[in-house]
Each structure stands twice: as C-alpha cells, then as structure tokens.
Motif scaffolding. Structure first.
Motif, PDB file in Angstrom:
ATOM      1  N   LEU A  45       0.820  -1.203   0.000  1.00  0.00           N
ATOM      2  CA  LEU A  45       0.000   0.000   0.000  1.00  0.00           C
ATOM      3  C   LEU A  45       0.863   1.266   0.000  1.00  0.00           C
ATOM      4  CD1 LEU A  45      -2.891   1.189   0.178  1.00  0.00           C
ATOM      5  CD2 LEU A  45      -2.613   1.174   2.652  1.00  0.00           C
ATOM      6  N   ILE A  46       1.881   1.279   0.825  1.00  0.00           N
ATOM      7  CA  ILE A  46       2.783   2.436   0.872  1.00  0.00           C
ATOM      8  C   ILE A  46       3.513   2.597  -0.461  1.00  0.00           C
ATOM      9  CG2 ILE A  46       4.875   3.337   1.969  1.00  0.00           C
ATOM     10  CD1 ILE A  46       3.789   2.009   4.587  1.00  0.00           C
ATOM     11  N   THR A  47       3.942   1.484  -1.043  1.00  0.00           N
ATOM     12  CA  THR A  47       4.618   1.532  -2.340  1.00  0.00           C
ATOM     13  C   THR A  47       3.674   2.030  -3.431  1.00  0.00           C
ATOM     14  OG1 THR A  47       6.011  -0.319  -1.641  1.00  0.00           O
ATOM     15  CG2 THR A  47       5.960   0.177  -3.986  1.00  0.00           C
ATOM     16  N   ALA A  48       2.438   1.586  -3.402  1.00  0.00           N
ATOM     17  CA  ALA A  48       1.467   2.057  -4.395  1.00  0.00           C
ATOM     18  C   ALA A  48       1.209   3.553  -4.252  1.00  0.00           C
ATOM     19  CB  ALA A  48       0.160   1.269  -4.267  1.00  0.00           C
ATOM     20  N   CYS A  49       1.136   4.024  -3.013  1.00  0.00           N
ATOM     21  CA  CYS A  49       0.955   5.471  -2.795  1.00  0.00           C
ATOM     22  C   CYS A  49       2.165   6.248  -3.310  1.00  0.00           C
ATOM     23  CB  CYS A  49       0.730   5.767  -1.324  1.00  0.00           C
ATOM     24  SG  CYS A  49      -0.843   5.172  -0.697  1.00  0.00           S
ATOM     25  N   TYR A  50       3.353   5.718  -3.073  1.00  0.00           N
ATOM     26  CA  TYR A  50       4.566   6.376  -3.579  1.00  0.00           C
ATOM     27  C   TYR A  50       4.588   6.364  -5.112  1.00  0.00           C
ATOM     28  CZ  TYR A  50       9.461   7.455  -4.379  1.00  0.00           C
ATOM     29  OH  TYR A  50      10.620   8.021  -4.823  1.00  0.00           O
ATOM     30  N   PHE A  51       4.187   5.235  -5.695  1.00  0.00           N
ATOM     31  CA  PHE A  51       4.093   5.137  -7.159  1.00  0.00           C
ATOM     32  C   PHE A  51       3.138   6.195  -7.705  1.00  0.00           C
ATOM     33  CE2 PHE A  51       1.786   3.417 -10.835  1.00  0.00           C
ATOM     34  CZ  PHE A  51       2.838   3.201 -11.720  1.00  0.00           C
TER      35      PHE A  51
END
Length: 113
Positions: A45-51
C-alpha cells in the motif's frame, strides 16, 4: 497514462483489501495473518501510494487512494450483507473455522518446509 493509473488503483485496492481482510479472522488466526500477510500488504500500500505520487499529481493520488478505500469498504459491506442473507450463522461459523485452520496450516507448512 491511463494504464499506469489503473495499475495504481489496482495496487491500492489489492493491498487495502488484504489489510481489511485481517479484521474478519479470529484473534489466533489474526496473529498469523498479521505477521505473514498484512505486513507485506502495508508495504504494498505504501509503495502504491509512492508510485502514485511519483507518476501523478498529489490530487490524483489522494483521489485514487480515497476511491480504492471506498471501493473496498463498499465491497466488504455488500459481501457481508449478501453472505448473511444466504447462509445461516452456523454455516458461516463452520466455514470460517475451516478457512482459519486451513490458513494456519498453510502458513506453517510453507514456513517450515
């Protein structure tokens, strides 16, 4: 650009739905689920938000996160309502217990072997 945004939304929905799934399980299964699956989902989830932040504007990212979270919550609400209408409480408890013990067995099996 549309394909990137759709993949961003899928990542948000996927990771948040797994995080939300943890609340369905009992405490003993919730611990196993939390240790092995939910931690990875939070990272996703954090990676998707950063993406989303790197590829789109802040406004588009926030809108995507809100849409993803709303879709998952609405989906869980409708699924719970539908399951409660179709099955008795006894059948739901039996299936839930079977699913929980199967999940524990699979986690232990794949961790140890």
């Amino acid at each position: 650009m549309i394909i990137k945004y759709i993949s961003f939304l899928i990542g948000i929905i996927w990771s948040y739905s797994i995080i939300k799934t943890q609340s369905v399980f009992s405490k003993k299964t919730g611990i196993v689920f939390k240790i092995f699956i939910t931690k990875i989902s939070w990272i996703t989830l954090i990676t998707a938000c950063y993406f989303g932040y790197k590829n789109f504007s802040i406004k588009s990212t926030v809108i995507g996160v809100i849409i993803g979270i709303l879709l998952v919550n609405i989906g869980f609400y409708l699924l719970k309502k539908n399951i409660n209408q179709k099955f008795s409480e006894k059948n739901i408890t039996i299936f839930k217990s079977f699913f929980e013990y199967t999940l524990i067995f699979l986690v232990v099996y794949f961790v140890l072997f």
